[in-house]
Motif scaffolding. Structure first.
Motif: not given
Lengths: 247, 374, 596
Positions: A72-75, B244-251
Motif C-alpha cells: 500500500f505504498f502509494f496509498g 490496487p496497483h495504484f495504491d501499491a505504487g506499481q506502475f
C-alpha cells in the motif's frame, strides 16, 4: 533584561505595522505560544505536503515486492498527504481563531494596511534594504512590512487556495453526495475540470516552495544582519533587539 | 394507416408480447432493467406499467459538426438492443443518419414532427454548431445548422447533448477552434439539457439515459455540470480494477514493459482515469468486453470538458497551455525554485561580503578611535 | 452544353433539383442536379457542407497525440485515421514497429473494413434498394424458401422467423409512428424487389444491426473501446502475456479466443448473408447498371495491409496499390505519395483560396485560407442558399488530383486496380461473381458494381483477418510477444525536423496523412481522405469528381424523388466529416528534410 511592552504605547493606530518604536527596550513578547506552536506545526505540515505531493504527481519507480493487495505504498503516501493537509487546515483555522483572541501581532498574518502610505514607504525601504541600498535596517517588533506582505500572500492566501483546491480534489474521492463534495465540488467546473484543479494545486505547491526558500533564507540572514532576533523569536516568542538606538 | 399516434400506439409490452414473450419474461425483463439502472425491486411494477401503457416518445436527432461516433456507439448497445430502442421504445422520427428520405421529404418530416408533437418530443443533439462565418461552416438545407438547432430546441420537451461535441465542444472546439464550434448549452439557454459526454459515450449509457427518460417520464438526476448522476458521478479511477496497483505504487513505466504485461496502473504513462468522470471501468465497452485501461492504454479523459487542450495524453502533470506557456507545472515550479534558490545564494554571498566589509570598516574605525584616544 | 476534359457532356438547361440534406451518410452534404425532359440527369453538383478545421487544430501539438485527434475526423471509419496517423509519425521518425503490432493493426483495420461495409450496406445503403413497407405484403413461407435458396447455410430461415419479423414490422407501421421509415419513397417504381426479397433484406437489416455489435468487439479487445479505440505510436498499446503472472490483464488466451470467435462470425455473416443478399438484390436490379462514373476511367488506391511490419512496398500489400487513368486498364501506374507531382489539391471551386487560380499544392506544402463566397449566379442569400453556382466556389471539399486527374477511390477502385494488376484473390472473386450473375466485366463499372465490390472486399477482408490472427498466434508461439517499440518514444530522441507520410485504405478508399514535425511538435498536418477524392468539386479545367460523374446520365423515375441519386451517392459511402478539412496556414519549406 526582559520587558513586556504589550500593550505598546500608542497601540495599533500609532504603529500600524508594528515598528519597534523609539522607546528604549531590548526585548518584546511578540509571538504567543499558540502562534509559535502553529508556526512549527504548519512548517512541518508544509514540508510533508510538498514532499508527498511532489511524489504523488511524479511517482517513484514501481515497487514490485508483493501482490498489490499486500502493498500500500502509494496509498500510504497519499494518506500522509491527506493527513498533513488536515493538520494544515485545522492549524489554519486555529491560527485564524487566535488572530481574534491573541495579541495584535497575531493579526498581522491576515491583513495589511493597504491604504496606509507609510506602510508602502516602509515596504519600499525594506526592498531597498534587501537590494543593499539601505545602510542599516530598521527595527520591527513583528514582521517587517515586506515580510507582512509576503506572509499575507504566500501563507494566508496560498494556504486558503491550497485548502480549497485540496479539499475539492479530496472531495472527489469522497464522492458526490458527501458533504465535502457539496462544499467544495464547485471548484471543479469553475476551474474547468478535475485535471485543471490538480494542475492549479501543483502550481500552488511550487509557489509555497519558492516562498519557503526565501523565508528560510531571509530569516537566517535577518537573524545575522538585522537589529532584532528572528529565529529564536519563533522559539521563545521574545523579540530581542541588538541595540538601543532609535530607528 | 392512422394519422395520429394517439389512435393506435404500440406499447413496449405489446411489442414484446407480439414477439412471443410471456408476461413472466416481460416482468423478468423489467427486473433486469431496474437492476441495470441501479433501481430497487420497488421500481419493477413501475417500469412494467410504463412499458405497457406509454406510447413511444418522438425523438428528433440532429447532427451538427461531429464525426457520427455517438450514433455508431448508440447502435452498439447490447441492452437494450438498438433495434428494440428504435422499433419499440422511442420513435426516431428524424435522424439524418438513418432515415430513409432525403432533401425536401426529410425536411417535411422535421416540420411535421415539430408541429405534431410540440412540447412533447425529445431533442437529441450529436455534434455542435459552429458560429463563425455566419454559421455556414455547417450547412443544413442551405442554411446554418445553428438556426435549425434553435428552431427544433424551441418546442422540445427535453434536450439530450450526446457526446463531448454537444456537451463541451470536443475536437473541433480544441484550440484555436477555427470554426468557433460551440457546445449547445451556449446557444440554447432556456431549456434543461442533459449532457452525456464522452467521445463517444458508452452505448449502454446512451440507451440507459434515453430509456430512463421514456420509462419514468422525467429527467434523470444531474450533477453540477448537467451530467446524469447514475453514470457520471464517479471517476474511472474510483472503480478501476487496476486501482490496487495504484495504491501499491506499481506502475507501467513504459509501453510493453514488465508492468504493462502484469497489468499495473497506467498513471505514469498519462492515464486520466483519476480525473475523468465516466462509467468505463464499471459498465465497460461493447457489452463489457473491455475498456481502454484494460486494453493497456491510459484513459484520455474524453468525457471531460476541454480534454483536448490539457497537454499530451501521455503527460502526468498537465501542460499549462491555458496560460499560453509551453511548459508544465513541474517545469515552471522547478525553474522558479531554481531561479529563487540561485538568487538567494547570490544574495547571501553579497550579504556576507557586505557584512565583512562593514565589520572591517567598523574595526578600522574602532582601531582609529582607540588610536586617537591613545 | 459543355464537355468536361474528362469526357462528360454537362447541360444545365433542364430543371434544377436540390437535395439537402442528403441523408444516410456521415456528415453533411448537398446535391443539386439538372434533369432533362426525360428525367435524365444532365448536370450534377455535389457539395460538402461542413468544415471542422482539424489540421489547424493539430498544429503545435505532440505528434504522439495526433492519432486521437485525427481518429475523431470520423466515427464511422473509426480507427483508420488513427492508423494512418501513427504510420505517418513512425515514417517521419523512423520508428519500426514489432511484427505482432503489425498483425494486430491489420486485424483491427480489416475488422473496420468488414464492420463498415456491413453497416454501410444494411443501414445506410439498403433502403435505396429495399422497401420495408413492401415487405408487409410478403409471404413468410415464400420468403423462407427464398432465403434457403440464396443461402442454404444461413440458420435463420424458417417461415416462423420471417413471420415474427413481419408481424413486428406490421405493428410498427400500424402504430402510425413510422420513425426512420417515414416519408420514404416507398411507392416509387425505382424499387424493384418482390415483397419476399424485401422482407428477407429487411430482416437482415435487423440481423446486421445485431451482428455489427459483435464485429466491433475486435477493436474493444485490442483498443479498449469502439468507436474510437486507442492506438500507439511505435506499436499497439495492448501488451501480450500468454501464461505469465498477471496475464489476465493483457492479451491472453481468453482474449484471443474471443477475437477468434468474432473473426469466425464475420466470415460466416459475409458468406451466409452479405454476399448472398448482394447477389439476390443485384439480380433484381441487373438491368440498372448506371452510376459507373469515373470507375472505368480513373481509379486510385494506395494499398494497405502489409504482410510484414514496416514494409509498405507495393508487392507486400494485400490490398493493391496503383493508379489507372484514361480508362486504360492495361497499365497500372505506380503511386508515390511523396512525389510533389502526383497528389495535389486545388481549391478553385472550393471555399478556400490559394491566392492564384489553378494552383495545385502537394499536401506537404499546403497553404489554406477559408473563403466562403457564393458565385454570381447562385440563388438565395449567403445564409439561405437556394441554388449554388457551380461555375464559382461551391463546396467545403477541396479538389485533389492525381497527376491532374480526378480519381475515384474506394472498394471499387481497389478492385479495379487489383483486377488490372492480376491480384489473384480479387480476380477470382470478381470473375466468380460475374459468372454467378451472368454479367459481363463492364457491369462492374456501375453503382451496383461499387456495392458488390464492397461486399466482395468484406469477404476477402474476413479471410485476411483470419490469416493475420493465425500469423499473430504463430508469432507468439515462436516466442515473440513484443507489441511496442519505445526506443524513440521520448521526443528527446527525435531529429529537430522530420516529415513523413502515412497511407491506408480506409473503407471508403485511399487515405493519406502528411506530417511535418519540428522541435518535437507538429509543424504541419494534412489529410487527403477518400471522400475528398470522390466528392471533389470541379477543378479549373472543369474536370468533375467521382460523385458528379457517377450521377451523369442516370434516368430518374420521378425526378422529385431522388431514389436514384441517393442510390449512387450512397454507393460511395460518403463521409463528409472526413472530406472537409483544411491545411495549416503555414507551408514554409523545411530547411533540412529527413526522410527515411
Amino acid at each position: 533584561m526582559n520587558v513586556h511592552s504589550d500593550p505598546e504605547p500608542g497601540g495599533d493606530l500609532a504603529t500600524p505595522f508594528h515598528k519597534a518604536g523609539t522607546h528604549k527596550q531590548t526585548s518584546v513578547y511578540v509571538y504567543e505560544a499558540p502562534v509559535r506552536i502553529w508556526h512549527w506545526i504548519n512548517a512541518f505540515a508544509i514540508l510533508v505536503l510538498c514532499v508527498t505531493g511532489y511524489f504523488i504527481g511524479r511517482p517513484l519507480p514501481s515497487f514490485t515486492g508483493a501482490e498489490a493487495t499486500y502493498q500500500f505504498f502509494f496509498g500510504y503516501l497519499r494518506f500522509v498527504h491527506f493527513a498533513a493537509g488536515m493538520v494544515l487546515t485545522v492549524g489554519f483555522f486555529g491560527r485564524l481563531y487566535w488572530a481574534f483572541v491573541g495579541n495584535h501581532h497575531a493579526r498581522q498574518l491576515f491583513t495589511f494596511p493597504f491604504w496606509s502610505r507609510p506602510f508602502w514607504t516602509e515596504v519600499w525601504f525594506e526592498i531597498r534594504w534587501y537590494l543593499f541600498m539601505a545602510k542599516e535596517p530598521r527595527k520591527y517588533e513583528g514582521h517587517n512590512p515586506l515580510a507582512q506582505l509576503a506572509m499575507f500572500f504566500f501563507i494566508t492566501v496560498a494556504t486558503v487556495f491550497m485548502i480549497i483546491t485540496g479539499f475539492a480534489l479530496y472531495a472527489e474521492g469522497q464522492g458526490q453526495g458527501h458533504w465535502m463534495y457539496r462544499a467544495f465540488g464547485w471548484v471543479i467546473p469553475l476551474a474547468g475540470n478535475s485535471l485543471d484543479v490538480h494542475m492549479l494545486h501543483r502550481m500552488g505547491m511550487w509557489a509555497i516552495v519558492v516562498f519557503v526558500i526565501v523565508h528560510i533564507y531571509v530569516a537566517v540572514r535577518e537573524d545575522i544582519m538585522s537589529r532584532q532576533s528572528i529565529i529564536s523569536t519563533m522559539v521563545s516568542g521574545h523579540r530581542t533587539f541588538k541595540d538601543d538606538r532609535p530607528d | 394507416m392512422p394519422d395520429t399516434p394517439n389512435d393506435r400506439i404500440e406499447t413496449f409490452y405489446e411489442v414484446m408480447r407480439a414477439q412471443g414473450i410471456s408476461r413472466r419474461s416481460f416482468m423478468k425483463y423489467c427486473t433486469l432493467t431496474a437492476t441495470a439502472l441501479g433501481l430497487g425491486p420497488a421500481f419493477v411494477p413501475k417500469i412494467a406499467h410504463a412499458m405497457e401503457t406509454k406510447p413511444r416518445t418522438p425523438v428528433i436527432w440532429l447532427h451538427g459538426l461531429e464525426c457520427t461516433c455517438c450514433s455508431e456507439s448508440f447502435i452498439r448497445s447490447g441492452h437494450p438492443l438498438a433495434k428494440d430502442v428504435i422499433l419499440s421504445m422511442i420513435s426516431l422520427d428524424y435522424d439524418e443518419l438513418l432515415m430513409a428520405p432525403s432533401g425536401l421529404a426529410a425536411q417535411a418530416v422535421l416540420e411535421e414532427t415539430i408541429a405534431k408533437y410540440k412540447g412533447n418530443y425529445i431533442l437529441a443533439v450529436e455534434g455542435n454548431p459552429p458560429l463563425n462565418e455566419d454559421g455556414m461552416f455547417c450547412i443544413s438545407g442551405g442554411k446554418p445548422f445553428v438556426d435549425k438547432l434553435k428552431r427544433v430546441a424551441k418546442d422540445a420537451k427535453a434536450i439530450i447533448a450526446w457526446g463531448a461535441c454537444a456537451s463541451y465542444g470536443c475536437v473541433q472546439a480544441a484550440s484555436p477552434n477555427p470554426t468557433q464550434a460551440t457546445p449547445i448549452h451556449k446557444v440554447i439557454t432556456d431549456k434543461p439539457i442533459i449532457k452525456v459526454p464522452g467521445c463517444p459515450p458508452i452505448a449502454e449509457v446512451m440507451t440507459g439515459v434515453i430509456t430512463y427518460m421514456v420509462t419514468f417520464d422525467r429527467m434523470p438526476a444531474l450533477d453540477r455540470q448537467g451530467r446524469p448522476l447514475m453514470f457520471y458521478s464517479q471517476r474511472i479511477h474510483d472503480k478501476c480494477y487496476r486501482r490496487p496497483h495504484f495504491d501499491a505504487g506499481q506502475f507501467v513505466e513504459n509501453w510493453d514493459d514488465e508492468g504493462a504485461r502484469k497489468g499495473y496502473c497506467l498513471y505514469k504513462v498519462g492515464c486520466k482515469g483519476p480525473t475523468t468522470y465516466n462509467a468505463c471501468s464499471t459498465v465497460r465497452w461493447n457489452e463489457g468486453v473491455s475498456f481502454p485501461i484494460q486494453s493497456g492504454h491510459g484513459c484520455i479523459g474524453c468525457s471531460e470538458d476541454g480534454f483536448w487542450d490539457q497537454g499530451s495524453f501521455y503527460d502526468r502533470v498537465t501542460d499549462i497551455t491555458k496560460f499560453g506557456v509551453e511548459a508544465n507545472a513541474d517545469r515552471v515550479g522547478l525553474a522558479a525554485a531554481g531561479v529563487v534558490g540561485g538568487a538567494v545564494a547570490a544574495h547571501a554571498a553579497l550579504s556576507a561580503l557586505r557584512r565583512a566589509q562593514q565589520k572591517a570598516v567598523g574595526q578600522s574605525n574602532a582601531a582609529k578611535a582607540a588610536k586617537e584616544e591613545a | 452544353m459543355l464537355e468536361t476534359p474528362n469526357g462528360y457532356m454537362m447541360d444545365k438547361s433542364g430543371r434544377r433539383i436540390v437535395i439537402d440534406p442528403v441523408t444516410r451518410i456521415e456528415g453533411h452534404m448537398r446535391c443539386e442536379i439538372n434533369v432533362d425532359e426525360d428525367g435524365v440527369i444532365r448536370n450534377a453538383v455535389s457539395t460538402g457542407t461542413m468544415w471542422r478545421g482539424l489540421e489547424v487544430i493539430l498544429k503545435g501539438r505532440d505528434p504522439r497525440d495526433a492519432w486521437a485527434f485525427t481518429e475523431r475526423i470520423c466515427g464511422v471509419c473509426t480507427g483508420t485515421h488513427a492508423l494512418t496517423s501513427v504510420r505517418a509519425v513512425e515514417d517521419a521518425l523512423g520508428i519500426a514497429i514489432p511484427e505482432n503490432a503489425n498483425s494486430i493493426r491489420n486485424i483491427m483495420q480489416l475488422n473496420l473494413q468488414i464492420h463498415d461495409h456491413i453497416v454501410h450496406f444494411y443501414h445506410l445503403h439498403a433502403l435505396d434498394w429495399v422497401n420495408p413497407v413492401n415487405a408487409l405484403r410478403a409471404d413468410p413461407k415464400a420468403t423462407s424458401e427464398l432465403q434457403q435458396m440464396v443461402s442454404p447455410a444461413h440458420p435463420l430461415s424458417s417461415p416462423g422467423y420471417f413471420r415474427d419479423v413481419q408481424n413486428r414490422l406490421k405493428k410498427f407501421v400500424e402504430s402510425g409512428q413510422l420513425g426512420i421509415f417515414k416519408n420514404g419513397y416507398w411507392d416509387n417504381p425505382a424499387y424493384r424487389l418482390p415483397p419476399e426479397a424485401d422482407l428477407m433484406a429487411t430482416t437482415h437489416y435487423l440481423e446486421a444491426l445485431d451482428l455489427q455489435r459483435e464485429v466491433a468487439k475486435i477493436h474493444t479487445i485490442f483498443g479498449g473501446k469502439n468507436p474510437h479505440p486507442n492506438w500507439l505510436v511505435g506499436g499497439v498499446p495492448c501488451p501480450i502475456n500468454m501464461d505469465g503472472v498477471g496475464a489476465t490483464g493483457a492479451i491472453n488466451m481468453e482474449r484471443l479466443n474471443l477475437a477468434s470467435s468474432i473473426i469466425d462470425k464475420c466470415i460466416e455473416f459475409n458468406n451466409n448473408v452479405y454476399i448472398p443478399d448482394v447477389i439476390a438484390i443485384g439480380n433484381f436490379y441487373r438491368t440498372w447498371l448506371h452510376g459507373g462514373g469515373l470507375s472505368s476511367q480513373a481509379c486510385l488506391a494506395y494499398g494497405d495491409i502489409p504482410e510484414n511490419a514496416n514494409d509498405f512496398s507495393a508487392g507486400q500489400l494485400h490490398l493493391p496499390r496503383g493508379a489507372i487513368i484514361n480508362g486504360d486498364l492495361s497499365q497500372v501506374h505506380d503511386v508515390d505519395p511523396r512525389d510533389p507531382e502526383q497528389v495535389q489539391e486545388f481549391v478553385d471551386h472550393s471555399w478556400y483560396t490559394y491566392g492564384q487560380p489553378g494552383r495545385g499544392l502537394h499536401p506537404w506544402d499546403g497553404i489554406s485560407e477559408a473563403q466562403y463566397v457564393l458565385g454570381p449566379n447562385a440563388k438565395g442569400t449567403r445564409t439561405d442558399i437556394k441554388e449554388l453556382d457551380e461555375a464559382a466556389k461551391y463546396s467545403w471539399i477541396k479538389a485533389p488530383r492525381w497527376r491532374g486527374h480526378a480519381m475515384e477511390v474506394g472498394p471499387l477502385a481497389r478492385y479495379v486496380v487489383g483486377y488490372a494488376k492480376g491480384h489473384e484473390d480479387i480476380k477470382d472473386q470478381v470473375d466468380g461473381l460475374l459468372r454467378t450473375m451472368n454479367l459481363p466485366l463492364e457491369a462492374v463499372f456501375s453503382t451496383l458494381g461499387r456495392t458488390a465490390a464492397r461486399a466482395l472486399e468484406s469477404e476477402y477482408c474476413g479471410r485476411l483477418q483470419k490469416y493475420f490472427f493465425d500469423k499473430l498466434v504463430a508469432n507468439i508461439r515462436n516466442g515473440d510477444t513484443h507489441t511496442a517499440n519505445v526506443e524513440k518514444w521520448d521526443p528527446k530522441t527525435w531529429p529537430k525536423e522530420a516529415k513523413g507520410v502515412g497511407m491506408t485504405e480506409a473503407p471508403r478508399g485511399a487515405l493519406g496523412h502528411w506530417i511535418r514535425i519540428k522541435d518535437g511538435r507538429i509543424e504541419n498536418y494534412q489529410c487527403v481522405v477518400p471522400t475528398t477524392w470522390n466528392g471533389s468539386p470541379r477543378d479549373l479545367q472543369g474536370n468533375i469528381g467521382a460523385f458528379e460523374a457517377s450521377l451523369m446520365n442516370t434516368p430518374m423515375e420521378r425526378p422529385d424523388e431522388p431514389v436514384e441519386v441517393l442510390r449512387t451517392l450512397h454507393s460511395f459511402d460518403p463521409c463528409l466529416a472526413c472530406s472537409t478539412h483544411v491545411m495549416s496556414p503555414d507551408g514554409d519549406e523545411l530547411t533540412t528534410v529527413r526522410v527515411r
